[in-house]
Design a protein around this motif. Structure first.
Motif, short mmCIF file in Angstrom:
data_model
loop_
_atom_site.label_atom_id
_atom_site.label_comp_id
_atom_site.label_asym_id
_atom_site.label_seq_id
_atom_site.Cartn_x
_atom_site.Cartn_y
_atom_site.Cartn_z
N ALA A 10 59.73 36.11 78.48
CA ALA A 10 59.18 35.76 77.18
C ALA A 10 60.00 34.68 76.48
O ALA A 10 59.44 33.77 75.86
N VAL A 11 61.33 34.73 76.61
CA VAL A 11 62.16 33.79 75.86
C VAL A 11 62.39 32.47 76.58
O VAL A 11 62.70 31.46 75.96
N ARG A 12 62.28 32.48 77.91
CA ARG A 12 62.47 31.24 78.69
C ARG A 12 63.78 30.54 78.34
O ARG A 12 63.82 29.36 78.00
N ASP A 13 64.86 31.30 78.39
CA ASP A 13 66.22 30.78 78.21
C ASP A 13 66.60 30.44 76.76
O ASP A 13 67.71 29.94 76.53
N THR A 14 65.72 30.68 75.80
CA THR A 14 66.08 30.45 74.41
C THR A 14 66.64 31.75 73.83
O THR A 14 65.89 32.64 73.42
N VAL A 15 67.95 31.86 73.84
CA VAL A 15 68.62 33.06 73.33
C VAL A 15 69.59 32.64 72.22
O VAL A 15 70.03 31.49 72.17
#
Length: 202
Positions: free
Chosen positions: A119-124
């Motif tokens: 869901a986040v595709r590496d955007t943390v």
């Protein structure tokens, strides 16, 4: 000058996340947002998740709904803001799902992480601020409000959630900072602001 940063505030129910997320966003000129419900689509999903009349929601379905909210939130709010060069401060993030649906509901942590990684595709978050408040103070705050579906989940559930947050903070000390949020709100806000400046330079 540092680039735009993504900061999440995490913690138990009634620990002051919403208040301090808003104050931090104002202090650093960031976009203030939240999970769940940070978009129009997310608000509709949040209504399902928090509705006390929803009594038969499967834990797996709950996890997928939260992940759907997160995917929409990152696509609509977080990534566009970062792409514009704006900081983002969010009341909750991917780590709440690991704490609530993983540790709290007892679902396999690897499955919860895998769904949310997709869901986040590496955007943390670049930094996670974990607010801690004594149990008796939280109980007193909750007595003053109508409890939602998560707030009604029971003491054992929330103990597991707290354990999850503490475990994640201990495993990634470079990404997490733990702040005692039980004191004067202005002093807590100043402590958070100082930690953000020290860690991220903003």
């Amino acid at each position: 000058m540092p680039g735009p940063v993504y900061i999440a505030l995490e913690g138990a129910e009634a620990c002051g996340k919403s208040t301090h997320a808003r104050r931090l966003a104002e202090a650093i000129g960031a976009v203030a947002t939240r999970e769940t419900g940070g978009t129009a689509v997310g608000q509709r999903l949040r209504e399902i998740l928090h509705d006390t009349d929803v009594t038969e929601l499967d834990d797996h379905a709950e996890t997928l709904i939260v992940a759907a909210d997160r995917a929409q939130h990152l696509a609509e709010v977080v990534r566009p803001a970062l792409d514009r060069g704006q900081h983002v401060v969010s009341d909750r993030s991917i780590y709440s799902t690991i704490a609530y649906q993983g540790y709290g509901r007892g679902l396999p942590l690897d499955d919860v992480r895998r769904i949310n990684d997709w869901a986040v595709r590496d955007t943390v978050p670049d930094l996670v601020v974990l607010l801690t408040v004594p149990e008796d103070m939280i109980a007193a705050r909750l007595e003053k409000r109508d409890l939602d579906r998560f707030e009604q989940a029971g003491h054992a559930f929330h103990e597991r959630v707290d354990e999850g947050f503490a475990t994640m903070a201990a495993l990634e000390p470079d990404r997490w900072v733990v702040v005692d949020a039980s004191g004067d709100p202005d002093e807590v806000a100043a402590t958070i602001r100082a930690a953000v400046h020290e860690r991220l330079g903003v």
